[in-house]
Design a protein around this motif. Sequence first.
Motif, PDB file in Angstrom:
ATOM      1  N   SER A  20       8.522   6.811   6.257  1.00 51.80           N
ATOM      2  CA  SER A  20       7.159   6.860   5.727  1.00 51.80           C
ATOM      3  C   SER A  20       6.828   8.253   5.216  1.00 51.80           C
ATOM      4  O   SER A  20       7.352   9.255   5.697  1.00 51.80           O
ATOM      5  N   THR A  21       5.952   8.289   4.203  1.00 57.89           N
ATOM      6  CA  THR A  21       5.516   9.550   3.623  1.00 57.89           C
ATOM      7  C   THR A  21       4.017   9.709   3.788  1.00 57.89           C
ATOM      8  O   THR A  21       3.311   8.776   4.203  1.00 57.89           O
ATOM      9  N   ILE A  22       3.518  10.883   3.427  1.00 55.37           N
ATOM     10  CA  ILE A  22       2.084  11.135   3.511  1.00 55.37           C
ATOM     11  C   ILE A  22       1.322  10.224   2.552  1.00 55.37           C
ATOM     12  O   ILE A  22       0.169   9.855   2.807  1.00 55.37           O
ATOM     13  N   ASN A  23       1.969   9.819   1.448  1.00 57.52           N
ATOM     14  CA  ASN A  23       1.339   8.885   0.522  1.00 57.52           C
ATOM     15  C   ASN A  23       1.107   7.531   1.183  1.00 57.52           C
ATOM     16  O   ASN A  23       0.070   6.889   0.976  1.00 57.52           O
ATOM     17  N   ASP A  24       2.098   7.083   1.986  1.00 58.92           N
ATOM     18  CA  ASP A  24       1.963   5.808   2.697  1.00 58.92           C
ATOM     19  C   ASP A  24       0.798   5.864   3.685  1.00 58.92           C
ATOM     20  O   ASP A  24       0.021   4.907   3.801  1.00 58.92           O
ATOM     21  N   VAL A  25       0.692   6.987   4.414  1.00 61.52           N
ATOM     22  CA  VAL A  25      -0.405   7.162   5.375  1.00 61.52           C
ATOM     23  C   VAL A  25      -1.742   7.154   4.647  1.00 61.52           C
ATOM     24  O   VAL A  25      -2.713   6.526   5.084  1.00 61.52           O
ATOM     25  N   SER A  26      -1.790   7.868   3.508  1.00 58.70           N
ATOM     26  CA  SER A  26      -3.022   7.947   2.728  1.00 58.70           C
ATOM     27  C   SER A  26      -3.475   6.571   2.270  1.00 58.70           C
ATOM     28  O   SER A  26      -4.664   6.209   2.392  1.00 58.70           O
ATOM     29  N   ARG A  27      -2.538   5.743   1.744  1.00 60.98           N
ATOM     30  CA  ARG A  27      -2.896   4.406   1.257  1.00 60.98           C
ATOM     31  C   ARG A  27      -3.358   3.503   2.392  1.00 60.98           C
ATOM     32  O   ARG A  27      -4.371   2.804   2.274  1.00 60.98           O
ATOM     33  N   LEU A  28      -2.617   3.517   3.513  1.00 56.24           N
ATOM     34  CA  LEU A  28      -2.965   2.628   4.624  1.00 56.24           C
ATOM     35  C   LEU A  28      -4.303   3.006   5.256  1.00 56.24           C
ATOM     36  O   LEU A  28      -5.102   2.137   5.643  1.00 56.24           O
ATOM     37  N   ALA A  29      -4.573   4.311   5.339  1.00 55.58           N
ATOM     38  CA  ALA A  29      -5.825   4.771   5.954  1.00 55.58           C
ATOM     39  C   ALA A  29      -7.002   4.706   4.983  1.00 55.58           C
ATOM     40  O   ALA A  29      -8.164   4.765   5.415  1.00 55.58           O
ATOM     41  N   GLY A  30      -6.708   4.617   3.677  1.00 59.59           N
ATOM     42  CA  GLY A  30      -7.781   4.564   2.688  1.00 59.59           C
ATOM     43  C   GLY A  30      -8.466   5.901   2.485  1.00 59.59           C
ATOM     44  O   GLY A  30      -9.674   5.946   2.177  1.00 59.59           O
ATOM     45  N   GLU A  60       1.018   3.409  13.232  1.00 59.90           N
ATOM     46  CA  GLU A  60       1.603   2.170  12.729  1.00 59.90           C
ATOM     47  C   GLU A  60       2.851   2.423  11.885  1.00 59.90           C
ATOM     48  O   GLU A  60       3.823   1.668  11.943  1.00 59.90           O
ATOM     49  N   LEU A  61       2.829   3.500  11.118  1.00 59.30           N
ATOM     50  CA  LEU A  61       3.954   3.809  10.231  1.00 59.30           C
ATOM     51  C   LEU A  61       5.017   4.667  10.896  1.00 59.30           C
ATOM     52  O   LEU A  61       6.059   4.939  10.308  1.00 59.30           O
ATOM     53  N   ASN A  62       4.702   5.108  12.145  1.00 59.02           N
ATOM     54  CA  ASN A  62       5.607   6.017  12.857  1.00 59.02           C
ATOM     55  C   ASN A  62       5.920   7.235  11.985  1.00 59.02           C
ATOM     56  O   ASN A  62       7.068   7.675  11.870  1.00 59.02           O
ATOM     57  N   TYR A  63       4.868   7.765  11.372  1.00 58.39           N
ATOM     58  CA  TYR A  63       5.015   8.876  10.429  1.00 58.39           C
ATOM     59  C   TYR A  63       5.301  10.176  11.154  1.00 58.39           C
ATOM     60  O   TYR A  63       4.661  10.499  12.150  1.00 58.39           O
ATOM     61  N   ARG A  64       6.270  10.936  10.658  1.00 60.49           N
ATOM     62  CA  ARG A  64       6.580  12.252  11.198  1.00 60.49           C
ATOM     63  C   ARG A  64       6.422  13.280  10.083  1.00 60.49           C
ATOM     64  O   ARG A  64       7.148  13.211   9.086  1.00 60.49           O
ATOM     65  N   PRO A  65       5.469  14.223  10.236  1.00 64.30           N
ATOM     66  CA  PRO A  65       5.238  15.204   9.167  1.00 64.30           C
ATOM     67  C   PRO A  65       6.454  16.085   8.927  1.00 64.30           C
ATOM     68  O   PRO A  65       7.258  16.325   9.838  1.00 64.30           O
ATOM     69  N   ASN A  66       6.593  16.552   7.719  1.00 59.55           N
ATOM     70  CA  ASN A  66       7.621  17.524   7.369  1.00 59.55           C
ATOM     71  C   ASN A  66       7.174  18.888   7.887  1.00 59.55           C
ATOM     72  O   ASN A  66       6.253  19.498   7.354  1.00 59.55           O
ATOM     73  N   VAL A  67       7.827  19.357   8.948  1.00 62.31           N
ATOM     74  CA  VAL A  67       7.404  20.593   9.611  1.00 62.31           C
ATOM     75  C   VAL A  67       7.500  21.790   8.676  1.00 62.31           C
ATOM     76  O   VAL A  67       6.629  22.663   8.654  1.00 62.31           O
ATOM     77  N   GLN A  77      -9.855   8.751  12.707  1.00 60.41           N
ATOM     78  CA  GLN A  77      -9.303   7.631  13.463  1.00 60.41           C
ATOM     79  C   GLN A  77      -8.428   6.751  12.580  1.00 60.41           C
ATOM     80  O   GLN A  77      -7.386   6.247  13.013  1.00 60.41           O
ATOM     81  N   ALA A  78      -8.835   6.569  11.313  1.00 56.97           N
ATOM     82  CA  ALA A  78      -8.050   5.749  10.379  1.00 56.97           C
ATOM     83  C   ALA A  78      -6.691   6.389  10.109  1.00 56.97           C
ATOM     84  O   ALA A  78      -5.661   5.705  10.051  1.00 56.97           O
ATOM     85  N   VAL A  79      -6.682   7.717   9.962  1.00 52.94           N
ATOM     86  CA  VAL A  79      -5.432   8.434   9.727  1.00 52.94           C
ATOM     87  C   VAL A  79      -4.515   8.332  10.943  1.00 52.94           C
ATOM     88  O   VAL A  79      -3.314   8.046  10.820  1.00 52.94           O
TER      89      VAL A  79
END
Length: 317
Positions: A2-12, A42-49, A34-36
Amino acid sequence: MSTINDVSRLAGVSKATVSRVLSGSRGVKEASRQAVLKAVDELNYRPNVIAQSLLSQSTGCIGVICAQDNINQSTGYLFALEKQLSQHQKHLLLRFANTKSEVMNALDELSCGLCDDILIIGARFPLNIDQENVILVDCMEAADNVNSIQFDHAFAAETAGNFLASQGRRQIALIYPHGSGFADQVLLGYKHALEKNFLPFNRNLVFMEATSSSVALQELLNNASTLNFNALLVADEQEAQRVIPQLQAFNKSVPGDIMVFSLAGSLHLPGIPTIPAIEYSMDAMAARIVSWLNEKTQMLDSWVLRGDLIIPEMRKR
């Protein structure tokens, strides 16, 4: 992945909002936050450190320089720190150093953009450090302008002496080898305990300058005037591990004939009796450090941590 774009779309929400939430920035509506967080989960997103550090000018890494030989204590420190730091999305970068020059070299290395803050643990030599992003933990001679966490060694020795006296041990020997650090504080606490329990101070029972606990104990056992000692204070569980077999070799049972007491950490090894000890809460120490690293609203200055008396019968076997 998952990417930050995926998180952005899912969270609105926008990518900028996602970044602010993940970096802990203020000014984000609670509903958006809370949405983020829900989307991240849900996406098991891991930020790029690396990308985050470039944007925030922060590495998210905390350097830890271990400057002590006691592997048991080092493990306790590192376990507690890693647990606390991981809860705050911080990472531990470890170095080991046994001399002042090694500590200073490690400090120079970690200070060159690798870490945001640095902890130095257990140094038994003066360091003369004046960097605001450095915290000294149980180190000797911390400068007035450096953040430090000091263990109350005088309180530990006094507590130990009081306990031994309460057990009817009135000939209390003290072995604290040169290089263990804080000898003056330990001796002060030892003397306070003797005074409180109306026990005389016998210089022949005190060994502060010996190169090792084994050498000191050998001298103690060979001295006819001190053969009646029935309690022994040692610096830590590592020293206790050395002296107990030596006492047993002289047909001295532990704790029957001689009650051994560790001033820092207790033994949990097969074939060696569990002994009373002073234990310091590594979790409390780590929580204090992480709180300071996160807030930095005021200087930590010098914080004193007192240990707890641990009696063998209190432990579950």
